[in-house]
Design a protein around this motif. Structure first.
Motif, PDB file in Angstrom:
ATOM      1  N   ALA A 129      -1.589  -0.746  -4.666  1.00  0.00           N
ATOM      2  CA  ALA A 129      -2.111   0.002  -3.521  1.00  0.00           C
ATOM      3  C   ALA A 129      -3.527  -0.435  -3.181  1.00  0.00           C
ATOM      4  CB  ALA A 129      -2.067   1.503  -3.821  1.00  0.00           C
ATOM      5  N   LEU A 176       0.834  -1.206   0.000  1.00  0.00           N
ATOM      6  CA  LEU A 176       0.000   0.000   0.000  1.00  0.00           C
ATOM      7  C   LEU A 176       0.867   1.254   0.000  1.00  0.00           C
ATOM      8  CD1 LEU A 176      -2.776   1.388   0.291  1.00  0.00           C
ATOM      9  CD2 LEU A 176      -2.526   1.125   2.755  1.00  0.00           C
ATOM     10  N   ILE A 177       1.873   1.285   0.857  1.00  0.00           N
ATOM     11  CA  ILE A 177       2.743   2.466   0.946  1.00  0.00           C
ATOM     12  C   ILE A 177       3.534   2.660  -0.340  1.00  0.00           C
ATOM     13  CG2 ILE A 177       4.738   3.424   2.154  1.00  0.00           C
ATOM     14  CD1 ILE A 177       3.627   2.020   4.695  1.00  0.00           C
ATOM     15  N   ALA A 235       2.689   5.867  -7.290  1.00  0.00           N
ATOM     16  CA  ALA A 235       1.605   6.533  -8.022  1.00  0.00           C
ATOM     17  C   ALA A 235       1.774   8.048  -7.983  1.00  0.00           C
ATOM     18  CB  ALA A 235       0.255   6.126  -7.450  1.00  0.00           C
ATOM     19  N   VAL A 236       2.199   8.579  -6.848  1.00  0.00           N
ATOM     20  CA  VAL A 236       2.426  10.029  -6.751  1.00  0.00           C
ATOM     21  C   VAL A 236       3.573  10.451  -7.658  1.00  0.00           C
ATOM     22  CG1 VAL A 236       3.206  11.847  -5.172  1.00  0.00           C
ATOM     23  CG2 VAL A 236       1.417  10.269  -4.455  1.00  0.00           C
ATOM     24  N   ALA A 272      -4.687  -2.265   0.239  1.00  0.00           N
ATOM     25  CA  ALA A 272      -5.752  -1.678   1.049  1.00  0.00           C
ATOM     26  C   ALA A 272      -6.887  -2.669   1.279  1.00  0.00           C
ATOM     27  CB  ALA A 272      -6.279  -0.416   0.373  1.00  0.00           C
ATOM     28  N   SER A 288       1.033   0.444  -9.992  1.00  0.00           N
ATOM     29  CA  SER A 288       1.163   0.899  -8.608  1.00  0.00           C
ATOM     30  C   SER A 288      -0.196   1.133  -7.966  1.00  0.00           C
ATOM     31  CB  SER A 288       2.016   2.166  -8.535  1.00  0.00           C
ATOM     32  OG  SER A 288       1.370   3.236  -9.189  1.00  0.00           O
ATOM     33  N   LEU A 289      -1.156   1.623  -8.735  1.00  0.00           N
ATOM     34  CA  LEU A 289      -2.498   1.800  -8.178  1.00  0.00           C
ATOM     35  C   LEU A 289      -3.153   0.452  -7.881  1.00  0.00           C
ATOM     36  CD1 LEU A 289      -3.916   4.795 -10.242  1.00  0.00           C
ATOM     37  CD2 LEU A 289      -3.221   4.761  -7.844  1.00  0.00           C
ATOM     38  N   VAL A 335       1.220   3.747  -3.314  1.00  0.00           N
ATOM     39  CA  VAL A 335       0.827   5.163  -3.262  1.00  0.00           C
ATOM     40  C   VAL A 335       2.012   6.062  -3.600  1.00  0.00           C
ATOM     41  CG1 VAL A 335       0.068   6.994  -1.702  1.00  0.00           C
ATOM     42  CG2 VAL A 335      -1.082   4.789  -1.675  1.00  0.00           C
TER      43      VAL A 335
END
Length: 128
Positions: free
Chosen positions: A95, A28-29, A35-36, A99, A91-92, A32
């Motif tokens: 994540a 998850l980390i 993705a950023v 989650a 990556s999404l 995210v």
């Protein structure tokens, strides 16, 4: 004290693959964070494409022309754009998967270090 008919904390179903829960938080980390970074990369590529098209059109040319120079400018960042979109999607997905695993196993986090041990309540400690 009477025992209830419901599930005791030690009787809750454990995940079929406990290793999956162990990797959910890092997935998850990392998902995210990547993705950023990919989103920032795609925004920068968009601005560079816009800048190149603007500079090319200053001389009276159109970026949509069929010339080799216009095509080269349009395709300049196509590889980075495609790679950024693919990495963003992956990556999404990571994540979201992390989650979902964390959400589904949110009630099982307290006994992670006591796997296989019996739960001891007050009656057991008092000798009753």
């Amino acid at each position: 004290m009477e025992d209830s008919a419901g599930l005791q904390p030690s009787e809750q179903p454990h995940p079929s693959d406990p290793g999956l829960v162990k990797f959910a938080r890092p997935a998850l980390i990392a998902g995210v964070a990547v993705a950023v970074v990919c989103t920032a990369l795609l925004v920068i590529i968009f601005f560079l494409d816009t800048f190149n098209a603007t500079v090319y059109s200053v001389g009276g040319n159109d970026i949509q022309d069929a010339t080799d120079e216009a095509r080269e400018i349009r395709d300049l960042y196509s590889g980075a754009r495609l790679g950024g979109v693919i990495l963003l999607v992956i990556s999404l997905l990571a994540a979201v998967a992390g989650a979902v695993v964390l959400y589904l196993r949110r009630g099982n986090g307290g006994d992670a270090g006591n796997e296989g041990d019996e739960d001891v309540d007050f009656d057991d400690l008092a000798g009753r």
